[in-house]
Design a protein around this motif. Structure first.
Motif, mmCIF file in Angstrom:
data_model
loop_
_atom_site.group_PDB
_atom_site.id
_atom_site.type_symbol
_atom_site.label_atom_id
_atom_site.label_comp_id
_atom_site.label_asym_id
_atom_site.label_seq_id
_atom_site.Cartn_x
_atom_site.Cartn_y
_atom_site.Cartn_z
ATOM 1 N N ILE A 36 41.614 34.391 38.691
ATOM 2 C CA ILE A 36 42.128 33.446 39.694
ATOM 3 C C ILE A 36 43.534 33.901 40.065
ATOM 4 C CG2 ILE A 36 42.675 31.034 40.203
ATOM 5 C CD1 ILE A 36 40.828 30.271 37.848
ATOM 6 N N TYR A 37 43.779 34.070 41.357
ATOM 7 C CA TYR A 37 45.039 34.648 41.833
ATOM 8 C C TYR A 37 45.615 33.790 42.951
ATOM 9 C CZ TYR A 37 48.069 37.946 44.412
ATOM 10 O OH TYR A 37 49.100 38.544 45.070
ATOM 11 N N LEU A 38 46.939 33.595 42.914
ATOM 12 C CA LEU A 38 47.634 32.889 43.995
ATOM 13 C C LEU A 38 48.927 33.613 44.287
ATOM 14 C CD1 LEU A 38 47.740 30.140 45.744
ATOM 15 C CD2 LEU A 38 49.434 29.437 44.036
ATOM 16 N N SER A 39 49.229 33.815 45.566
ATOM 17 C CA SER A 39 50.532 34.365 45.965
ATOM 18 C C SER A 39 51.075 33.544 47.126
ATOM 19 C CB SER A 39 50.409 35.843 46.365
ATOM 20 O OG SER A 39 49.628 35.983 47.549
ATOM 21 N N ALA A 40 52.401 33.463 47.198
ATOM 22 C CA ALA A 40 53.064 32.690 48.255
ATOM 23 C C ALA A 40 54.476 33.228 48.445
ATOM 24 C CB ALA A 40 53.109 31.201 47.887
#
Length: 551
Positions: A525-529
């Motif tokens: 699970i990956y999140l970037s912002a």
């Protein structure tokens, strides 16, 4: 009976306060007005009739039920407070003028600062703006730097001990349980004295405090200033202490550019927190020109030395750009059985008594006694040691319900919650770097969420991430790791990786969780912002992580 006696004592103190107005102490200080009162003492505005100036006088409260030893300890704490504060000469630390005797009890005579306390300002959920919080924080960290340089630990940093002067001055006061380097402790073995909401995890676990413990309390104070509540407050002191020791931090949502600093100060392990100097530099950011401040902090994760990079970014408005994709995945080698590792540190435990009970009875516990207003509390808490084996996840683990404002989507044999306004990226519907990937973007297309599935789980999740990291460094303009550690997720071997990297026009932050059982598939699970919006979007990762449904 105890409650009735407490009420009687309160009435007696109230009556005494009224009758003490105008009383002369030590033949010199005439009490004029009560300006504060706590469990340990009462503070008065008084007139110094010898020098013709206003002062603050702190009188000690003494229960008639105290033993001789307890009374001696209270007297010594009062004298130590005066000695500790007197060692520090700084405009952000209250000045101690004298220690005098009043009917057999010591009284501290201090400078009088016309003010209100930060605690009073924050009562009933009051908050400050991030800029005002940073201003208060600058005064507090300046005071702590001066105290630590003088060899003094405060040990009771909290909103109630921060004076906000009518002239804008910020003053740290009440060194009543301060400890000077080289002095003996006044606490019993396993006893922790202070206000439970602001006691650092290492003190809850019974370890020796250090300057980083005061910095954790500073972080808790800043968190409350922007959020309106202490970061780990629970219904009872026992639950609060447990949460401080083992529960993940609920990221601040109103802190703006202060969020990365507050999160770094509230790290569980003291060596992972920024230093006082780094904290002071970061707190200048919200009141200065746009800038990014980067602080490397050395720490240990499961025996592996790591560098934690704490980043504070302020007031940046770069041109729009499409966010870079997630790091490339690698084919996993033949899986092998991993060693036991601690539970995923940022995951909330499953709801229900079973998971809570398992963690309370986990191998490696510490017995702590915390003295707070109203009583003495003792409990056993999972100390979260990297060497402690994690409890196995229940096979009937129930994912969190779909949060409001989210929808449940399906793909790659899993389902997970996604914010309603986010849309699937049409480029993510096939094989990507030998892995199946589904990717969602927010309406600005600057924030990206992806779920990946490998056919075989890696035998070493951290080594897998390190290989991916080596490739990523070649593909971005700049890169800095903030965390990489071995862990478990729902009983499966896992690793958590956090980093920041530079796109074409701005810095991004990212978090990646990889997990999977031997002989089974591996998931990520990956999140970037954008970095300057990280505190806003980081909670989405937690909701996806807690709500994902696996085969």
């Amino acid at each position: 009976m105890r409650g009735r006696r407490g009420e009687q004592a309160a009435v007696e103190r109230e009556g005494s306060a009224v009758s003490d107005v105008g009383r002369l102490i030590a033949g010199r200080y005439r009490l004029a007005e009560q300006i504060g009162r706590g469990g340990m003492g009462t503070v008065w505005r008084a007139e110094d009739e010898l020098l013709g100036r206003q002062v603050a006088v702190k009188q000690l409260h003494v229960s008639p039920h105290l033993s001789e030893d307890e009374l001696t300890t209270m007297h010594e704490r009062t004298r130590r407070e005066a000695r500790s504060a007197a060692r520090i000469t700084h405009p952000n630390v209250v000045v101690v003028h004298d220690v005098v005797d009043d009917e057999g009890l010591p009284c501290i005579v201090m400078e009088y600062v016309p003010s209100t306390t930060l605690g009073d300002l924050l009562k009933e959920g009051g908050t400050l703006s991030p800029d005002e919080t940073a201003r208060v924080g600058r005064g507090m960290i300046a005071a702590l730097r001066a105290a630590h340089a003088a060899g003094v630990l405060h040990r009771d940093v909290k909103p109630g001990n921060v004076l906000l002067g009518t002239d804008g001055r910020v003053v740290l006061t009440d060194f009543g349980i301060a400890m000077a380097t080289g002095t003996s402790t006044l606490t019993k073995t396993g006893e922790v004295v202070g206000s439970i909401d602001y006691i650092a995890p290492e003190r809850v676990r019974g370890r020796k405090p250090g300057p980083a413990s005061d910095l954790w309390a500073l972080g808790a104070t800043l968190y409350q200033a922007v959020e309106g509540r202490a970061p780990f407050r629970k219904p009872t002191p026992i639950e609060t202490g447990y949460a401080i020791a083992v529960d993940p931090l609920d990221p601040p949502r109103r802190a703006g550019s202060l969020a990365p600093l507050i999160e770094a100060l509230l790290e569980k392990e003291p060596e992972r927190r920024p230093s006082a100097e780094e904290t002071e530099r970061a707190l200048r950011g919200p009141a200065s020109e746009p800038e990014t401040t980067v602080f490397p902090v050395q720490g240990q994760d499961g025996g592996r030395t790591t560098t934690t990079t704490m980043v504070l970014t302020t007031n940046r408005s770069p041109a729009a750009e499409t966010p870079p994709g997630p790091p490339p995945r690698r084919d996993a080698p033949t899986p092998q059985r991993p060693n036991p590792v601690p539970d995923f540190p940022t995951a909330s435990p499953p709801k229900g008594s079973g998971a809570r009970k398992a963690r309370w009875t986990a191998v490696g516990t510490a017995l702590a006694i915390v003295v707070v207003a109203g009583g003495v509390y003792a409990w056993k808490a999972d100390i979260g040691s990297p060497s402690a084996s994690a409890p196995s996840a229940s096979p009937s683990f129930t994912p969190s319900p779909v949060p409001e404002g989210y929808r449940l989507v399906k793909g790659l044999g899993v389902s997970f919650p996604v914010p309603d306004a986010w849309k699937i990226d049409s480029d993510s519907d096939g094989k990507v770097d030998n892995t199946q990937e589904v990717r969602y973007l927010d309406p600005t297309k600057m924030v990206q969420l992806s779920v990946n599935v490998l056919d075989f789980a890696s035998d070493d999740q951290v080594k897998h991430f390190e290989d991916v990291e080596a490739s990523l460094k070649k593909e971005v303009l700049a890169y800095e790791r903030t965390r990489m550690q071995e862990t478990t997720f729902r009983g499966m071997p896992a690793a958590i990786w956090e980093f920041r990297f530079k796109g074409r026009a701005r810095w991004f932050r990212a978090i990646d969780l990889g997990f999977g059982n031997e002989g089974d598939k591996e998931y990520a699970i990956y999140l970037s912002a954008p970095e300057d919006q990280w505190s806003r979007y980081r909670p989405i990762f937690d909701k996806v992580r807690d709500g994902i449904r696996l085969p």
